[in-house]
Design a protein around this motif. Structure first.
Motif, PDB file in Angstrom:
ATOM      1  N   ARG A   1      -6.922   2.903   6.393  1.00 35.82           N
ATOM      2  CA  ARG A   1      -6.241   1.602   6.434  1.00 35.82           C
ATOM      3  C   ARG A   1      -7.002   0.647   7.356  1.00 35.82           C
TER       4      ARG A   1
ATOM      5  N   LEU B   1       0.804  -1.201   0.000  1.00 36.65           N
ATOM      6  CA  LEU B   1       0.000   0.000   0.000  1.00 36.65           C
ATOM      7  C   LEU B   1       0.848   1.266   0.000  1.00 36.65           C
TER       8      LEU B   1
ATOM      9  N   SER C   1      -0.304   4.712  -1.500  1.00 37.34           N
ATOM     10  CA  SER C   1      -1.756   4.656  -1.694  1.00 37.34           C
ATOM     11  C   SER C   1      -2.432   5.938  -1.233  1.00 37.34           C
TER      12      SER C   1
ATOM     13  N   HIS D   1       1.290   5.082   6.170  1.00 33.78           N
ATOM     14  CA  HIS D   1       0.040   5.828   6.072  1.00 33.78           C
ATOM     15  C   HIS D   1       0.134   7.122   6.849  1.00 33.78           C
TER      16      HIS D   1
END
Length: 176
Positions: A11, A1, A4, A34
């Motif tokens: 998430r 990811l 992303s 993230h």
């Protein structure tokens, strides 16, 4: 990811959707970085904080804030604090935290008991130990093939050994 653009909450939503709604009931391994609070997809006004937006505190579903957090400090600094749908420990994550998630199905993984210790032991033995061992071997072979006679190479080899050596369950990271 990686890349992303998903936030921490996005998430967590993805993980829950994969566990609860995957029609093929597959096992998943998800790795990525993230942003703690910037949402790319979700529009959740209640998650916007005036406090510290550089990190997020994620607790397991059964976590007790009064036992796991310095509640007064959390209230003062106001980082986003959420509970995930699953169990697990409490973690503080920022934009540089590498997330690793395993979603397993007990029917497909009968040798792994569905409890935290068993899952942590499995991931240490079957995933992380082989991965870190391979990284160590790659780094050491690169440093030794560069130049085995120069003093600079010897210093690099020593530095790499200190940085990448895996001692027990520790990553052995050391500033030199």
């Amino acid at each position: 990811l990686r890349g992303s653009g998903l936030s921490a909450i996005e998430r967590l939503c993805l993980e829950e959707a994969l566990l609860r709604h995957d029609p093929q009931e597959r096992c998943w391994g998800i790795v990525g970085f993230h942003d703690p609070t910037y949402h790319r997809v979700l529009r959740l006004e209640e998650t916007r904080r005036v406090g510290d937006s550089s990190c997020i505190i994620v607790m397991g579903i059964g976590g007790k804030p009064e036992r796991l957090l310095n509640v007064d400090l959390v209230r003062k600094e106001a980082p986003l604090t959420v509970k995930r749908f699953s169990g697990g420990g409490t973690v503080v994550l920022d934009h540089s935290s590498l997330w690793t998630t395993f979603i397993g199905r007990t029917a497909l993984m009968p040798d792994i008991e569905p409890f935290p210790r068993s899952i942590m032991q499995w991931s240490a033995d079957e995933i992380f130990s082989p991965a870190f061992s391979q990284l160590q071997q790659d780094a050491l072979s690169q440093s030794s093939s560069a130049s085995s006679t120069s003093s600079e190479s010897m210093a690099t080899t020593t530095r790499l050994q200190k940085t990448l050596m895996m001692q027990g369950k520790s990553c052995g990271v050391e500033n030199s």
